[in-house]
Design an enzyme around this catalytic site. Structure first.
Site, PDB file in Angstrom:
ATOM      1  N   ARG A  30     -25.888  -1.941   6.199  1.00  0.00           N
ATOM      2  CA  ARG A  30     -25.527  -3.334   6.007  1.00  0.00           C
ATOM      3  C   ARG A  30     -26.091  -4.252   7.091  1.00  0.00           C
ATOM      4  O   ARG A  30     -26.223  -5.447   6.898  1.00  0.00           O
ATOM      5  CB  ARG A  30     -23.998  -3.473   6.063  1.00  0.00           C
ATOM      6  CG  ARG A  30     -23.295  -3.096   4.802  1.00  0.00           C
ATOM      7  CD  ARG A  30     -23.373  -4.257   3.851  1.00  0.00           C
ATOM      8  NE  ARG A  30     -22.980  -3.883   2.509  1.00  0.00           N
ATOM      9  CZ  ARG A  30     -21.792  -4.111   1.988  1.00  0.00           C
ATOM     10  NH1 ARG A  30     -20.863  -4.696   2.702  1.00  0.00           N
ATOM     11  NH2 ARG A  30     -21.545  -3.776   0.748  1.00  0.00           N
ATOM     12  N   GLU A  56     -20.142  -5.411   9.223  1.00  0.00           N
ATOM     13  CA  GLU A  56     -21.140  -4.673  10.003  1.00  0.00           C
ATOM     14  C   GLU A  56     -22.214  -5.585  10.566  1.00  0.00           C
ATOM     15  O   GLU A  56     -22.682  -5.388  11.699  1.00  0.00           O
ATOM     16  CB  GLU A  56     -21.771  -3.578   9.130  1.00  0.00           C
ATOM     17  CG  GLU A  56     -20.838  -2.416   8.802  1.00  0.00           C
ATOM     18  CD  GLU A  56     -19.841  -2.684   7.678  1.00  0.00           C
ATOM     19  OE1 GLU A  56     -19.957  -3.752   7.017  1.00  0.00           O
ATOM     20  OE2 GLU A  56     -18.954  -1.847   7.439  1.00  0.00           O
ATOM     21  N   LYS A  72       0.854  -1.186   0.000  1.00  0.00           N
ATOM     22  CA  LYS A  72       0.000   0.000   0.000  1.00  0.00           C
ATOM     23  C   LYS A  72       0.893   1.240   0.000  1.00  0.00           C
ATOM     24  O   LYS A  72       1.822   1.338   0.805  1.00  0.00           O
ATOM     25  CB  LYS A  72      -0.900  -0.046   1.244  1.00  0.00           C
ATOM     26  CG  LYS A  72      -2.154   0.766   1.124  1.00  0.00           C
ATOM     27  CD  LYS A  72      -3.204   0.326   2.123  1.00  0.00           C
ATOM     28  CE  LYS A  72      -4.375   1.267   2.074  1.00  0.00           C
ATOM     29  NZ  LYS A  72      -5.527   0.779   2.809  1.00  0.00           N
TER      30      LYS A  72
HETATM   31  C1  LIG Z   1     -19.254  -1.842   4.033  1.00  0.00           C
HETATM   32  C2  LIG Z   1     -18.064  -0.949   4.165  1.00  0.00           C
HETATM   33  N1  LIG Z   1     -17.519  -0.748   5.394  1.00  0.00           N
HETATM   34  C3  LIG Z   1     -16.437   0.060   5.512  1.00  0.00           C
HETATM   35  C4  LIG Z   1     -15.894   0.683   4.435  1.00  0.00           C
HETATM   36  C5  LIG Z   1     -14.734   1.658   4.597  1.00  0.00           C
HETATM   37  N2  LIG Z   1     -13.517   1.210   3.918  1.00  0.00           N
HETATM   38  C6  LIG Z   1     -13.140   1.715   2.738  1.00  0.00           C
HETATM   39  S1  LIG Z   1     -11.721   1.066   2.174  1.00  0.00           S
HETATM   40  C7  LIG Z   1     -11.579   0.068   3.522  1.00  0.00           C
HETATM   41  C8  LIG Z   1     -10.400  -0.849   3.646  1.00  0.00           C
HETATM   42  C9  LIG Z   1     -10.312  -1.765   2.494  1.00  0.00           C
HETATM   43  O1  LIG Z   1      -9.159  -2.549   2.590  1.00  0.00           O
HETATM   44  P1  LIG Z   1      -8.684  -3.392   1.346  1.00  0.00           P
HETATM   45  O2  LIG Z   1      -9.852  -4.013   0.683  1.00  0.00           O
HETATM   46  O3  LIG Z   1      -7.617  -4.307   1.801  1.00  0.00           O
HETATM   47  O4  LIG Z   1      -8.111  -2.324   0.344  1.00  0.00           O
HETATM   48  P2  LIG Z   1      -6.777  -1.440   0.479  1.00  0.00           P
HETATM   49  O5  LIG Z   1      -7.240  -0.082   0.894  1.00  0.00           O
HETATM   50  O6  LIG Z   1      -5.885  -2.084   1.490  1.00  0.00           O
HETATM   51  O7  LIG Z   1      -6.189  -1.439  -0.873  1.00  0.00           O
HETATM   52  C10 LIG Z   1     -12.638   0.278   4.405  1.00  0.00           C
HETATM   53  C11 LIG Z   1     -12.796  -0.386   5.707  1.00  0.00           C
HETATM   54  C12 LIG Z   1     -16.504   0.452   3.185  1.00  0.00           C
HETATM   55  N3  LIG Z   1     -16.078   1.047   2.070  1.00  0.00           N
HETATM   56  N4  LIG Z   1     -17.567  -0.371   3.089  1.00  0.00           N
END
Ligand SMILES: Cc1ncc(C[n+]2csc(CCOP(=O)(O)OP(=O)(O)O)c2C)c(N)n1
Length: 627
Positions: free
Chosen positions: A398, A370, A285
């Site tokens: 959710r 969630e 990242k």
């Molecule tokens: C249902 C939901 N809960 C929380 C989020 C907030 N959120 C956005 S990106 C993320 C982390 C995602 O991690 P990953 O899939 O590993 O992607 P990375 O950012 O590491 O590339 C979160 C928790 C979301 N978008 N949707």
């Protein structure tokens, strides 16, 4: 960072993925460099998601190079890592408008580009959507590749497993690419994350990686049988029965997701296989930008910053409701050892960093889950633990059945701290918190509180916490009006509103403005200009019925004001009350209209929707004249 503007010659000519398919390997590597530089420079000006996209640069180039997009479908999960995809699919020059009013969305939108095959913003939907597309392709006899791209964070969401389970069973022609960077927004959590780390650690990683290089990169066509043998070889030798294989996928990996030539050959060869395929790539990242590599959490989503130093350039505004919650939570925890706090993967955004450090054994990051968060809280509440679930309004959507079936029916004592209620600004329609009152107020046993300022927020959190059933405090994104909280917390009587201003009897039309949350401030100038009664309603449920009776008998008009959808909102609850008791005075509901609201700053959106103080006064005047 040193200026590399002379490198921008290749990227400047990529107006469509077809253009990059003309490039040779060396040029593609050069393009990756330029793209990274462009992303950093652009996001430094606009703010937005940076570290996730820096990690997907090579993946994105390889995908658009190997596959015939948009005929072949790329389904990105969440979409926050898809800025490189936007740049390579004809939106390079618009990137400077991202998340701004009228500009590009910060996530994916079918209406924005034919390359955005599925709208996103919330997590863990990609495999389900891609599976639907793969099955549709099969039914229509179309030979297209459908590829779901999901992060290891998004893979903590239950829906991803529901989809994997279904896909393996359907034997669908689907490719899932896991972009594993060991990070969610903060470090990733859970047994699956540990499992992925185990795959990456030790001998398994290096030998498979070697295997990927030597075997996959030299596969001649036709490769199917050879690939099959390779897989069996790999399975037997280094990774007997991975979880994904047992779910019916051909698991390939882990592969270095920043090795562009390798990614291209792996994808080319995987394209020649059929059925459910799972490619596990490893990325970093923030890759290629030191400040983001060192602090991927801060650079996950960032305000404008200085690209040379990585320092944020904007000056902090008013103290946020999130930090009011953060302080209240720690204070409450110090008074009550039964308190535990739960977050579905939003430690930073929900203000739980301090709590997680002070009370690590009472802090639960459950992953992007969630539904589980709510039912987990319900289980804790059954055993007299007092859970506080910190959750964004939009993500609570959710967990709706869990709120009804697991919490409310059983009258369990949980507190919901609902952040980002109302219009959220740059994140746009997918993240708007404008439905929670509507979907919660029809649930028996729920109490819903809406603070008018920071001081009231603290007291409402305390009140909700003391209430022996499900109670929710909804507060907006950003800062309040600066009203300092008192350290001593005060209970607010359930269902008791607060009259802030009284109409001077006998003068003109008697108007009562009934307002929820910080929208009171939007109604205050009208109240002064038109001599209205102004009420801080405090509760969307239960309503202060005694006060409503009194006001209905002493006023000619009701105006309701809320940062929430009019349909089903708190103002609708007032209309239901009026109908039930046969009051006939006209009621004007002011709030979010019946359509999805796009991105822009909160102020811009309010103005656009006629929800700023000036427009509200105009609406009230027009309403009175209409009689
Ligand atoms: C249902 C939901 N809960 C929380 C989020 C907030 N959120 C956005 S990106 C993320 C982390 C995602 O991690 P990953 O899939 O590993 O992607 P990375 O950012 O590491 O590339 C979160 C928790 C979301 N978008 N949707």
């Amino acid at each position: 960072m040193n200026s590399e503007s002379n490198l921008n010659s290749l990227l400047a000519n990529i107006d469509d993925p077809a253009d990059l398919r003309e490039l040779n390997t060396e040029q593609l590597i050069q393009l990756a460099r330029e793209l990274r530089h462009f992303l950093i420079e652009s996001t430094a000006v606009t703010g937005g998601h940076l570290a996730p996209g820096l990690g997907t640069v090579e993946l994105t180039i390889a995908l658009h190079y190997v596959f015939n997009t948009p005929y072949d479908r790329l389904v990105w999960d969440i979409g926050h890592q898809a800025y490189p995809h936007k740049v390579l699919t004809g939106r390079r020059d618009q990137l400077r408008t991202i998340r701004q009013l009228g500009g590009l969305s910060g996530f994916l939108k079918r209406s924005e580009s034919e390359y955005d095959t599925f709208g996103a913003g919330h997590s863990s939907t990609s495999i389900s959507a891609a599976l639907g597309m793969a099955v549709a392709a099969q039914r229509k006899g179309e030979q297209r590749e459908v590829i779901a791209l999901i992060g290891d964070g998004a893979l903590t969401g239950g829906m991803a497993y529901e989809a994997l389970n279904n896909a393996g069973d359907l034997d669908a022609n689907l490719m899932v690419i896991l972009n594993d960077n060991d990070m969610s927004i903060s470090p990733n959590v859970g047994a699956m994350s540990n499992y992925l780390s185990r795959i990456l650690s030790g001998r398994a990683y290096s030998s498979v990686r070697e295997g990927s290089k030597t075997v996959l990169s030299t596969l001649p066509p036709p490769v199917k049988n050879l690939a099959k043998r390779w897989e069996e070889h790999m399975k037997g030798m280094v990774m007997p029965g991975t979880l994904f294989e047992e779910m019916g996928f051909n698991y390939i990996g882990p592969v270095d997701g920043h090795d562009l030539p390798l990614m291209i050959s792996v994808l080319k060869n995987m394209a020649k296989l059929n059925g459910p395929r799972f490619l596990h790539i490893v990325t970093q990242k923030g890759k290629g930008y030191e400040p983001a590599e060192g602090n991927p959490c801060t650079f996950h989503g960032i305000s404008p910053f200085d690209p040379d130093t990585g320092k944020i350039t904007t000056i902090g505004g008013a103290r946020s409701y999130t930090s009011v919650f953060s302080d209240w939570l720690c204070d409450m925890a110090s008074q009550d050892e039964h308190l535990v706090a739960i977050t579905p993967a939003m430690r930073e955004g929900s203000g739980l960093v301090k709590f997680s450090e002070l009370y690590p054994d009472r802090y639960f990051d459950v992953g992007i889950a969630e539904q589980h968060a709510l039912t987990f809280a319900a289980g804790l509440a059954c055993e007299d633990i007092k859970p506080v679930v910190a959750i964004y309004s939009t993500f609570l959507q959710r967990a709706y059945d869990q709120l009804i079936h697991d919490v409310a029916i059983q009258g369990l004592d949980i507190t919901l701290a609902i952040d980002r209620a109302g219009i959220v600004g740059a994140d746009g329609a997918t993240h708007a918190g404008v439905f929670d009152i509507a979907f919660m107020r029809c649930i028996p046993n729920m109490v819903i509180l809406c603070p008018k300022d920071e001081a009231e927020c603290r007291n409402m959190l305390y009140t909700a916490y003391q209430y022996p059933g499900p109670a929710a405090v909804r507060y907006p994104r950003g800062g309040g009006n600066g009203t300092p909280e008192r350290e001593q917390m005060q209970l607010i009587e359930i269902g008791r509103a607060e009259v802030l201003r009284k109409n001077q009897a006998g003068k003109g039309e008697r108007i009562a403005i009934l307002a929820w949350g910080d929208f009171i401030a939007h109604g205050e100038p009208s109240a002064n200009a038109l001599d209205c009664t102004l009420v801080n309603m405090r509760f969307a449920k239960p309503l202060d019925e005694a006060l409503l009776h009194e006001l209905a008998q002493s006023h000619d008009y009701f105006i309701t004001l809320e940062d929430h959808a009019v349909a089903g909102g708190a103002g609708s609850a007032v209309i239901e009350f009026m109908q039930l008791h046969r009051y006939t005075l006209p009621v004007l509901n002011i709030g979010i209209p019946d359509r999805f609201i796009e991105h822009g700053t909160q102020t811009e959106i309010y103005e656009q929707l006629g929800l700023d103080a000036k427009s509200i006064e105009k609406s009230i005047r027009n309403f009175i004249l209409e009689k």
